[in-house]
Design a protein around this motif. Structure first.
Motif, short mmCIF file in Angstrom:
data_model
loop_
_atom_site.label_atom_id
_atom_site.label_comp_id
_atom_site.label_asym_id
_atom_site.label_seq_id
_atom_site.Cartn_x
_atom_site.Cartn_y
_atom_site.Cartn_z
N LYS A 1 0.82 -1.12 0.00
CA LYS A 1 0.00 -0.12 0.03
C LYS A 1 0.88 1.25 0.01
CE LYS A 1 -4.01 0.06 0.11
NZ LYS A 1 -5.04 0.50 -1.12
N LEU A 2 1.88 1.56 0.58
CA LEU A 2 2.82 2.52 0.93
C LEU A 2 3.68 2.65 -0.45
CD1 LEU A 2 4.36 1.75 4.41
CD2 LEU A 2 2.74 3.59 3.57
N TYR A 3 4.00 1.60 -1.17
CA TYR A 3 4.60 1.72 -2.58
C TYR A 3 3.46 2.24 -3.46
CZ TYR A 3 9.09 -0.44 -1.32
OH TYR A 3 10.09 -0.66 -0.75
N GLU A 4 2.40 1.73 -3.46
CA GLU A 4 1.03 2.18 -4.14
C GLU A 4 1.00 3.75 -3.93
OE1 GLU A 4 -3.48 1.45 -3.72
OE2 GLU A 4 -2.28 -0.35 -4.09
N TRP A 5 1.21 4.19 -2.82
CA TRP A 5 1.09 5.65 -2.46
C TRP A 5 1.95 6.46 -3.10
CZ3 TRP A 5 -0.52 4.80 3.24
CH2 TRP A 5 -1.86 4.44 3.30
N GLY A 6 3.40 5.76 -3.61
CA GLY A 6 4.15 6.40 -4.29
C GLY A 6 5.48 6.88 -3.20
N LEU A 7 5.60 5.92 -2.38
CA LEU A 7 6.48 6.45 -1.44
C LEU A 7 8.08 5.61 -1.86
CD1 LEU A 7 4.48 6.30 1.80
CD2 LEU A 7 5.94 8.30 1.24
N TRP A 8 8.98 6.14 -1.43
CA TRP A 8 10.59 5.39 -1.56
C TRP A 8 10.64 4.32 -0.73
CZ3 TRP A 8 12.55 6.95 -6.15
CH2 TRP A 8 12.31 7.86 -6.57
N PRO A 9 11.58 3.45 -1.03
CA PRO A 9 11.62 2.25 -0.13
C PRO A 9 12.35 2.62 1.45
CG PRO A 9 12.67 1.97 -2.36
CD PRO A 9 12.20 3.60 -2.38
N ASP A 10 13.31 3.73 1.42
CA ASP A 10 13.57 3.96 2.75
C ASP A 10 12.51 4.48 3.62
OD1 ASP A 10 13.63 6.16 1.05
OD2 ASP A 10 15.18 7.18 2.23
N ALA A 11 11.53 5.38 3.06
CA ALA A 11 10.45 5.96 3.71
C ALA A 11 9.58 4.61 4.22
CB ALA A 11 9.69 6.94 2.80
N VAL A 12 9.17 4.03 3.20
CA VAL A 12 8.40 2.80 3.46
C VAL A 12 8.92 2.03 4.44
CG1 VAL A 12 7.65 0.66 2.51
CG2 VAL A 12 7.38 2.47 0.98
#
Length: 160
Positions: free
Chosen positions: A36-47
């Motif tokens: 879901k976080l990746y779907e929202w467009g966040l970067w891997p370190d933020a995820v």
């Protein structure tokens, strides 16, 4: 017709708040939240930082998710251990937690559920030949995730 474009979240604080609500709504696996976080467009370190904060805040707990998933699929859907295990593996839950979660299913309840599943299906199977009838019932119960040996034992001992 174009589908509306989903808005991307770039601020990790906003994403954390939204992820907390997402996890509070129902139990989630780490993989579901990560996706879901990746779907929202966040970067891997933020995820990964958000995942860590959710675990720290007890919004995310794999063991709790595994147990809730197991109980839900068993009691509501009438799934057997095999299908539940596959579902948990699909959600990337560690094997140790899968084993722990499957132990929460009471053996007597499990056999009652298997019997209920077979009894309900037996009412819809129109087959004169007893061997073919049992074969159809066995295939159905296997597709629901129950173990073949338990199904065979139950079919031998009961006249469904």
């Amino acid at each position: 017709m174009d589908s509306p474009k989903k808005t991307k979240i770039t601020d990790p604080k906003v994403a954390l708040t939204k992820a907390e609500h997402y996890c509070a709504y129902q139990e989630r696996s780490q993989q579901e939240v990560r996706d879901k976080l990746y779907e929202w467009g966040l970067w891997p370190d933020a995820v990964e930082n958000i995942i860590s904060e959710l675990i720290g805040g007890n919004y995310l707990n794999e063991e709790r998710f595994a147990k809730a998933y197991t109980q839900g699929k068993f009691k509501q859907k009438g799934w057997g251990r095999i299908k539940i295990k596959q579902g948990l593996k699909f959600k990337k839950v560690p094997d140790v937690l899968i084993k722990k979660a499957l132990l929460t299913i009471d053996g007597d309840d499990y056999m009652r559920m298997l019997e209920a599943v077979l009894t309900k299906k037996a009412r819809t199977v129109i087959e004169k030949d007893n061997f073919k009838r049992n074969y159809k019932l066995q295939n159905y119960a296997v597709s629901r995730g129950f173990e073949a040996d338990l199904i065979a034992d139950l079919l031998k001992s009961n006249d469904l």
